[in-house]
Design an enzyme around this catalytic site. Structure first.
Site, mmCIF file in Angstrom:
data_model
loop_
_atom_site.group_PDB
_atom_site.id
_atom_site.type_symbol
_atom_site.label_atom_id
_atom_site.label_comp_id
_atom_site.label_asym_id
_atom_site.label_seq_id
_atom_site.Cartn_x
_atom_site.Cartn_y
_atom_site.Cartn_z
ATOM 1 C CG ASP A 135 -2.066 0.978 1.125
ATOM 2 O OD1 ASP A 135 -2.453 1.308 -0.009
ATOM 3 O OD2 ASP A 135 -2.546 1.435 2.172
ATOM 4 C CB CYS A 195 -21.673 -1.529 -0.099
ATOM 5 S SG CYS A 195 -21.690 -1.724 -1.897
ATOM 6 C CB CYS A 199 -22.299 5.574 1.224
ATOM 7 S SG CYS A 199 -21.102 6.945 1.178
ATOM 8 C CB CYS A 215 -14.937 8.593 0.478
ATOM 9 S SG CYS A 215 -14.474 7.160 1.477
ATOM 10 C CB CYS A 242 -16.259 5.723 6.974
ATOM 11 S SG CYS A 242 -18.036 5.377 6.880
#
Length: 363
Positions: A135, A195, A199, A215, A242
């Site tokens: 990452d 999903c 949100c 986001c 989140c």
């Protein structure tokens, strides 16, 4: 030793060092990535993440990152929570912190395992080479993981699996060793949109598309400076990341339990009043070894103040007022916003926003 036997032995060793699953693909297995990345960038959906627009020739083409590589080994490490990660949203005076940041920094733990596994592999096949990534390099890990059959990118764009669920980290080992690739995975989302509907900020313009600028994970971690006032009330008490879209996925009912206890139980859900008073030294000491430390005290306290403003707790007004003159402009702005919002709630005598958002309208 044949390539198939090397791969089988590697999979066994991966499990022995702590990984939950190993799959293999080739660096050229995701030709669609370059175009999708360019569309994402042209739409400006990366927000302030300028690093995504840099080295796009590598990010869009894993084969260009290291032309000598013949295989990409994808490793998954579970961090499945042992509790309901959304329960804290019903406690507006406490901080909601993403599950992945509840313990030690995954970058460190996963990379150590990758290096250990990589050293073992080189001992089995002398003369070959490896590069490990977690990452922190221009590697599109999720598309590569889907190409390797590890799982698929769901409608929330995160990787998920039929038996691992949503809660796992990814690491990769690029190697010059030609290994037999696994078959790619296809989407198993069907007509489900759990999903998307979960949100809080409606960050998905369409299934399989994310606008990072809306986001909460992006807003609390990557975004510098003040957050759009229209988005602040939607953040509730989420101060670092989140989990709503991940937690909503029905495939999690099949998820395996994680075994690495260092990913759990260190941070918890601390009181907002306590976190708001952290100075730089206190912040660094409290979150030493945690991924939270990377965003710094100012951005962290800014997030805490947004949560305080959303708490509808009059007793937190003095906490916000103390920070209205903070040296950091974004913190001072957040404090003024929080104090003003709490004052309005007290004056109105109602409880307009306790911090837990209902389902978004959808893209």
């Amino acid at each position: 030793m044949s390539a198939q036997k090397i791969k089988a032995a590697l999979a066994a060793k991966a499990e022995a060092v702590g990984f939950s699953r190993m799959r293999v693909t080739t660096p050229d297995a995701v030709p669609q990535v370059a175009e999708r990345l360019q569309q994402f960038l042209e739409a400006g959906r990366h927000g302030q993440m300028k690093w995504m627009a840099e080295r796009t020739h590598w990010r869009g083409d894993p084969a260009a990152l290291w032309p000598q590589a013949k295989s990409v080994i994808i490793l998954a490490e579970l961090y499945t929570p042992d509790h309901d990660p959304l329960a804290v949203l019903d406690q507006p005076d406490r901080a909601a912190i993403s599950v992945y940041a509840q313990g030690r920094d995954y970058h460190d733990l996963v990379k150590k395992r990758l290096k250990r596994l990589g050293r073992w592999l080189l001992e089995q096949v002398p003369g070959e080479e490896i590069k490990v990534f977690v990452d922190t390099a221009p590697v599109m890990e999720k598309p590569l993981a889907q190409a390797a059959g590890m799982g698929w990118q769901g409608k929330h764009t995160n990787l998920l699996s039929r038996d691992l669920g949503s809660w796992f980290f990814l690491g990769s080992i690029f190697t010059t060793i030609p290994l037999p690739p696994d078959a790619p995975e296809r989407s198993h989302c069907g007509s489900c949109r759990a999903c998307l509907d979960a949100c809080p900020t409606n960050a998905f313009p369409a299934p399989y598309q994310l606008d990072a600028r809306r986001c909460i994970s992006y807003l609390t971690i990557e975004h510098k400076g003040p957050v759009d006032p229209d988005l602040r009330p939607l953040m509730g008490n989420r101060i670092y990341g989140c989990d709503d879209c991940l937690a909503a996925c029905p495939w999690n009912k099949f998820a395996q339990a994680g075994s690495e206890m260092r990913y759990r139980g260190i941070v918890g859900a601390p009181p907002l009043a306590e976190l708001a008073m952290l100075d730089d030294a206190g912040f660094r000491e409290r979150f030493s070894g945690s991924p939270i430390k990377r965003i710094g005290r100012d951005r962290f306290v800014r997030n805490v103040l947004y949560a305080i403003g959303n708490s509808d707790r009059a007793e937190l007004m003095t906490v916000a007022q103390r920070l209205t003159g903070d040296a950091d402009p974004a913190v001072a702005d957040a404090a003024q916003w929080a104090a003003g919002r709490l004052a309005q709630a007290v004056t109105a005598g109602n409880r307009p926003h306790p911090g837990q958002c209902g389902p978004a309208a959808g893209p």
